[in-house]
Every structure is written in structure tokens, then in C-alpha cells.
Design a protein around this motif. Structure first.
Motif, PDB file in Angstrom:
ATOM      1  N   LEU A   1     -82.053 -62.705  12.764  1.00  7.22           N
ATOM      2  CA  LEU A   1     -82.248 -61.400  12.135  1.00  7.22           C
ATOM      3  C   LEU A   1     -81.338 -60.311  12.694  1.00  7.22           C
ATOM      4  CD1 LEU A   1     -84.126 -60.188   9.900  1.00  7.22           C
ATOM      5  CD2 LEU A   1     -85.406 -59.172  11.527  1.00  7.22           C
ATOM      6  N   THR A   2     -80.432 -59.673  11.721  1.00  6.55           N
ATOM      7  CA  THR A   2     -79.477 -58.660  12.101  1.00  6.55           C
ATOM      8  C   THR A   2     -79.685 -57.416  11.111  1.00  6.55           C
ATOM      9  OG1 THR A   2     -78.188 -60.249  12.872  1.00  6.55           O
ATOM     10  CG2 THR A   2     -76.986 -58.139  12.362  1.00  6.55           C
ATOM     11  N   LYS A   3     -79.710 -56.360  11.672  1.00  5.23           N
ATOM     12  CA  LYS A   3     -79.899 -55.177  10.884  1.00  5.23           C
ATOM     13  C   LYS A   3     -78.908 -53.994  11.389  1.00  5.23           C
ATOM     14  CE  LYS A   3     -81.829 -51.917   8.336  1.00  5.23           C
ATOM     15  NZ  LYS A   3     -81.685 -51.809   6.713  1.00  5.23           N
ATOM     16  N   ARG A   4     -78.219 -53.183  10.385  1.00 10.06           N
ATOM     17  CA  ARG A   4     -77.191 -52.358  10.474  1.00 10.06           C
ATOM     18  C   ARG A   4     -77.767 -51.190  10.044  1.00 10.06           C
ATOM     19  NH1 ARG A   4     -73.978 -56.674   9.371  1.00 10.06           N
ATOM     20  NH2 ARG A   4     -73.162 -57.673  11.079  1.00 10.06           N
ATOM     21  N   HIS A   5     -77.557 -49.932  10.597  1.00 12.37           N
ATOM     22  CA  HIS A   5     -77.489 -48.563  10.076  1.00 12.37           C
ATOM     23  C   HIS A   5     -76.075 -48.171   9.887  1.00 12.37           C
ATOM     24  CE1 HIS A   5     -81.992 -48.069  11.480  1.00 12.37           C
ATOM     25  NE2 HIS A   5     -81.975 -48.967  10.229  1.00 12.37           N
ATOM     26  N   GLY A   6     -75.634 -47.980   8.704  1.00 14.51           N
ATOM     27  CA  GLY A   6     -74.263 -47.689   8.522  1.00 14.51           C
ATOM     28  C   GLY A   6     -73.214 -48.832   9.184  1.00 14.51           C
ATOM     29  N   SER A   7     -72.675 -48.302  10.244  1.00 17.77           N
ATOM     30  CA  SER A   7     -71.817 -49.173  11.099  1.00 17.77           C
ATOM     31  C   SER A   7     -72.251 -49.603  12.279  1.00 17.77           C
ATOM     32  CB  SER A   7     -70.327 -48.509  11.383  1.00 17.77           C
ATOM     33  OG  SER A   7     -70.635 -47.146  12.266  1.00 17.77           O
ATOM     34  N   ARG A   8     -73.556 -49.153  12.749  1.00 15.35           N
ATOM     35  CA  ARG A   8     -74.208 -49.482  13.880  1.00 15.35           C
ATOM     36  C   ARG A   8     -75.039 -50.526  13.724  1.00 15.35           C
ATOM     37  NH1 ARG A   8     -78.848 -47.213  16.750  1.00 15.35           N
ATOM     38  NH2 ARG A   8     -79.424 -45.923  14.953  1.00 15.35           N
ATOM     39  N   THR A   9     -74.990 -51.338  14.473  1.00 14.68           N
ATOM     40  CA  THR A   9     -76.048 -52.571  14.653  1.00 14.68           C
ATOM     41  C   THR A   9     -77.268 -52.334  15.313  1.00 14.68           C
ATOM     42  OG1 THR A   9     -74.191 -54.186  14.276  1.00 14.68           O
ATOM     43  CG2 THR A   9     -76.348 -55.003  15.346  1.00 14.68           C
ATOM     44  N   VAL A  10     -78.393 -52.490  14.851  1.00 13.54           N
ATOM     45  CA  VAL A  10     -79.693 -52.105  15.785  1.00 13.54           C
ATOM     46  C   VAL A  10     -80.456 -53.118  16.288  1.00 13.54           C
ATOM     47  CG1 VAL A  10     -79.786 -49.752  14.763  1.00 13.54           C
ATOM     48  CG2 VAL A  10     -80.991 -51.586  13.686  1.00 13.54           C
ATOM     49  N   ILE A  11     -79.968 -54.415  15.358  1.00 10.60           N
ATOM     50  CA  ILE A  11     -80.809 -55.476  16.069  1.00 10.60           C
ATOM     51  C   ILE A  11     -79.690 -56.639  15.612  1.00 10.60           C
ATOM     52  CG2 ILE A  11     -83.399 -55.066  16.009  1.00 10.60           C
ATOM     53  CD1 ILE A  11     -83.411 -56.225  13.219  1.00 10.60           C
TER      54      ILE A  11
ATOM     55  N   ALA B   1     -84.643 -50.043  21.496  1.00  9.04           N
ATOM     56  CA  ALA B   1     -84.536 -51.710  21.720  1.00  9.04           C
ATOM     57  C   ALA B   1     -84.354 -52.259  20.393  1.00  9.04           C
ATOM     58  CB  ALA B   1     -85.716 -52.056  22.455  1.00  9.04           C
ATOM     59  N   GLY B   2     -85.121 -51.794  19.348  1.00  7.87           N
ATOM     60  CA  GLY B   2     -85.067 -52.389  18.068  1.00  7.87           C
ATOM     61  C   GLY B   2     -86.508 -53.024  17.492  1.00  7.87           C
ATOM     62  N   LYS B   3     -87.435 -52.577  18.287  1.00  9.29           N
ATOM     63  CA  LYS B   3     -88.727 -53.104  17.752  1.00  9.29           C
ATOM     64  C   LYS B   3     -89.353 -52.623  16.409  1.00  9.29           C
ATOM     65  CE  LYS B   3     -91.199 -51.202  21.246  1.00  9.29           C
ATOM     66  NZ  LYS B   3     -90.080 -50.419  21.687  1.00  9.29           N
ATOM     67  N   SER B   4     -89.144 -51.357  16.027  1.00  7.39           N
ATOM     68  CA  SER B   4     -89.465 -50.912  14.596  1.00  7.39           C
ATOM     69  C   SER B   4     -88.522 -51.267  13.881  1.00  7.39           C
ATOM     70  CB  SER B   4     -89.331 -49.311  14.849  1.00  7.39           C
ATOM     71  OG  SER B   4     -90.373 -48.767  15.858  1.00  7.39           O
TER      72      SER B   4
ATOM     73  N   ASP C   1     -98.260 -64.390  24.403  1.00  3.28           N
ATOM     74  CA  ASP C   1     -96.856 -64.536  24.527  1.00  3.28           C
ATOM     75  C   ASP C   1     -96.269 -63.397  24.614  1.00  3.28           C
ATOM     76  OD1 ASP C   1     -97.077 -67.530  24.153  1.00  3.28           O
ATOM     77  OD2 ASP C   1     -97.573 -67.009  21.956  1.00  3.28           O
ATOM     78  N   LEU C   2     -95.185 -63.230  25.081  1.00  9.40           N
ATOM     79  CA  LEU C   2     -94.350 -62.101  25.115  1.00  9.40           C
ATOM     80  C   LEU C   2     -92.950 -62.300  24.592  1.00  9.40           C
ATOM     81  CD1 LEU C   2     -95.158 -60.792  28.793  1.00  9.40           C
ATOM     82  CD2 LEU C   2     -96.072 -60.009  26.835  1.00  9.40           C
ATOM     83  N   VAL C   3     -92.466 -61.108  23.695  1.00  6.49           N
ATOM     84  CA  VAL C   3     -90.973 -61.046  23.340  1.00  6.49           C
ATOM     85  C   VAL C   3     -90.542 -59.849  23.831  1.00  6.49           C
ATOM     86  CG1 VAL C   3     -89.494 -60.976  21.499  1.00  6.49           C
ATOM     87  CG2 VAL C   3     -91.691 -62.346  21.204  1.00  6.49           C
ATOM     88  N   VAL C   4     -89.295 -59.892  24.596  1.00  3.42           N
ATOM     89  CA  VAL C   4     -88.800 -58.770  25.153  1.00  3.42           C
ATOM     90  C   VAL C   4     -87.496 -58.447  24.596  1.00  3.42           C
ATOM     91  CG1 VAL C   4     -88.108 -57.552  27.389  1.00  3.42           C
ATOM     92  CG2 VAL C   4     -90.167 -59.324  27.450  1.00  3.42           C
ATOM     93  N   ILE C   5     -87.251 -57.173  24.125  1.00  4.74           N
ATOM     94  CA  ILE C   5     -86.223 -57.099  23.344  1.00  4.74           C
ATOM     95  C   ILE C   5     -85.458 -55.646  24.066  1.00  4.74           C
ATOM     96  CG2 ILE C   5     -87.302 -55.686  21.482  1.00  4.74           C
ATOM     97  CD1 ILE C   5     -85.063 -56.550  19.590  1.00  4.74           C
ATOM     98  N   THR C   6     -84.127 -55.817  24.184  1.00 13.75           N
ATOM     99  CA  THR C   6     -83.251 -54.691  24.562  1.00 13.75           C
ATOM    100  C   THR C   6     -82.085 -54.535  23.998  1.00 13.75           C
ATOM    101  OG1 THR C   6     -82.748 -53.457  26.335  1.00 13.75           O
ATOM    102  CG2 THR C   6     -82.515 -55.836  26.748  1.00 13.75           C
ATOM    103  N   GLY C   7     -81.581 -53.375  23.683  1.00 13.46           N
ATOM    104  CA  GLY C   7     -80.316 -53.201  22.959  1.00 13.46           C
ATOM    105  C   GLY C   7     -80.224 -54.069  21.842  1.00 13.46           C
ATOM    106  N   GLY C   8     -81.222 -54.390  21.041  1.00 16.67           N
ATOM    107  CA  GLY C   8     -81.127 -54.903  19.981  1.00 16.67           C
ATOM    108  C   GLY C   8     -81.074 -56.585  19.977  1.00 16.67           C
TER     109      GLY C   8
END
Length: 237
Positions: free
Chosen positions: A7-17, A38-41, A196-203
């Protein structure tokens, strides 16, 4: 099963995940951890059909959320608190959600009792405390007796008794074969109930797996979190 794939999501030119991949499985509580920003929401919003991704997919039982025939019977969710208009009573809010989704009216009383709001059903939501608003949001998620629960910061504003209650609720849902995806920054609470754990940072996902695997080499979950994320901070999106 909840499946997030590349999964990849961008807000304008910024990649958030970017290239986010993980699963939340039936019978297990999956803790989704990451610092603010981090990109959780953003991940949860795509999963629940509120945003569209630039690439990849987020599926509920192999389907996009918007294609689910009975979405509230399949996945119950809470993002940003109760989601109720402050001028509505708790009972009215739940009643229109039930009616709009073909859920029997008796479920309104059932969930009000389940979240200990039966005496506040006729109170306008604008008069609720933060903890009461959280309970109403959880009641809304439970309304359709869904197989999966997706909750963002569900213990926010709850007192110690409420925190113990939500632990039991989520653990019981998973033990009965349901799927729980829990996003939180409160590591001690996640550690109490997560399988289980999923750790996200910087998308990006930096670690995912059973709790023992993710925390291997660290004394505590908090140590693992800061070791994996570098203690990054920012505004969660």
C-alpha cells in the motif's frame, strides 16, 4: 482477515505511506504501533474506504471495503472518537446508524449496555466526557456484531476501569475467533493484549510478527518501539 498489500498513499507530492504490507488475522489481536506521523491513520483510512491509495490494496475478507454487502456486519471501526454529532443523543446516533445499515433496533440497547452507557442514552453527545465519547464510538463499532474490529486509540480518555474493560472486550472478541486491529501509541496497553505487532515509522513497516519476535533482543516493548523507530515524532496522518 484484514490484508494490506504493497500500500502506497500520497497527499499531493508527499508520500505518507510506502509499500506497506501486513495482515491482521482471525483469532488474534494485532497491535499497530508507530510514532506520530508514521502513517497509521492513513493506512486505516484506506482500509476503511475513506481514502484511495496511489498503489497497492487494503482488503477486508478479500474485498474492498466499499464493495462489502453489509459493511458494519463485517468490520466495526472507530477513528477520531465517536463520530457522532454533538447535538444528537447517544441513542439517536446509534439508532440512525442501525437503521441505515439494516441492523435490528434491539442492538441499540444491547450495545449501550455493553459499553455501560445505558443511563446516558438520552444525553446529547456534546455533553459527554472524552471517555464517554470513546465508549459511544466503540458501541457504534459493535452495533453490527462484526467479525473484525478496527480501532484507533480506543483507550484514549478512559479511566483505569474503562481500560480494563476494553482489554477484556478486545481479548474476548479475538478469543471468539474475531479479528482485532488496534492502533495505539500506548505501548503498555498494547503489550497487555496483543498477539502480533506491526511497527511503522516514516510511512514504512520496520517490523511485523508475533510479539515475542518483534521484541526479541529488547527488555520491553517500549525499548523495542524506540529501538525500531528511533523515537521519531510528528503529527500522525
Amino acid at each position: 482477515m484484514l490484508t494490506i498489500d504493497c500500500l502506497t498513499k500520497r497527499h499531493g507530492s508527499r508520500t505518507v505511506i510506502s509499500d506497506v504490507t501486513f495482515q491482521a488475522l482471525p483469532g488474534r489481536v494485532t497491535g499497530f504501533l508507530g510514532p506520530n506521523g508514521a502513517g497509521k491513520s492513513s493506512t486505516l483510512r484506506v482500509l476503511l474506504g475513506l481514502d484511495r491509495p496511489a498503489a497497492g490494496s487494503a482488503l477486508v475478507d478479500g474485498q474492498l471495503y466499499r464493495n462489502l454487502r453489509d459493511p458494519l456486519r463485517t468490520v466495526g471501526s472507530m477513528l477520531d472518537g465517536s463520530g457522532a454529532h454533538p447535538s444528537r443523543t447517544a441513542r439517536n446516533h446509534l439508532a440512525w446508524v442501525a437503521r441505515s445499515n439494516g441492523i435490528p433496533p434491539h442492538r441499540v440497547n444491547a450495545v449501550l449496555e455493553q459499553v455501560s452507557l445505558e443511563d446516558a442514552g438520552r444525553t446529547r453527545v456534546g455533553k459527554f466526557s472524552l471517555g464517554m465519547g470513546q465508549r459511544l464510538g466503540i458501541a457504534t463499532a459493535l452495533l453490527g456484531e462484526p467479525r473484525a474490529l478496527v480501532l484507533d486509540e480506543p483507550v484514549n480518555g478512559l479511566d483505569p476501569e474503562g481500560i480494563r474493560w476494553i482489554r477484556g472486550l478486545l481479548r474476548g472478541h479475538a478469543d471468539a475467533g474475531g479479528t482485532v486491529l488496534l492502533s495505539s501509541h500506548l505501548m503498555s496497553e498494547v503489550a497487555e493484549i496483543a498477539d502480533d505487532l506491526v511497527v511503522i515509522t516514516g510511512g514504512r513497516i520496520v517490523k511485523a510478527g508475533p510479539v515475542a519476535e518483534v521484541t526479541a533482543g529488547y527488555a520491553t516493548l517500549e525499548d523495542a518501539f524506540f529501538g525500531l523507530t528511533g523515537g521519531a515524532a510528528g503529527q500522525d496522518r
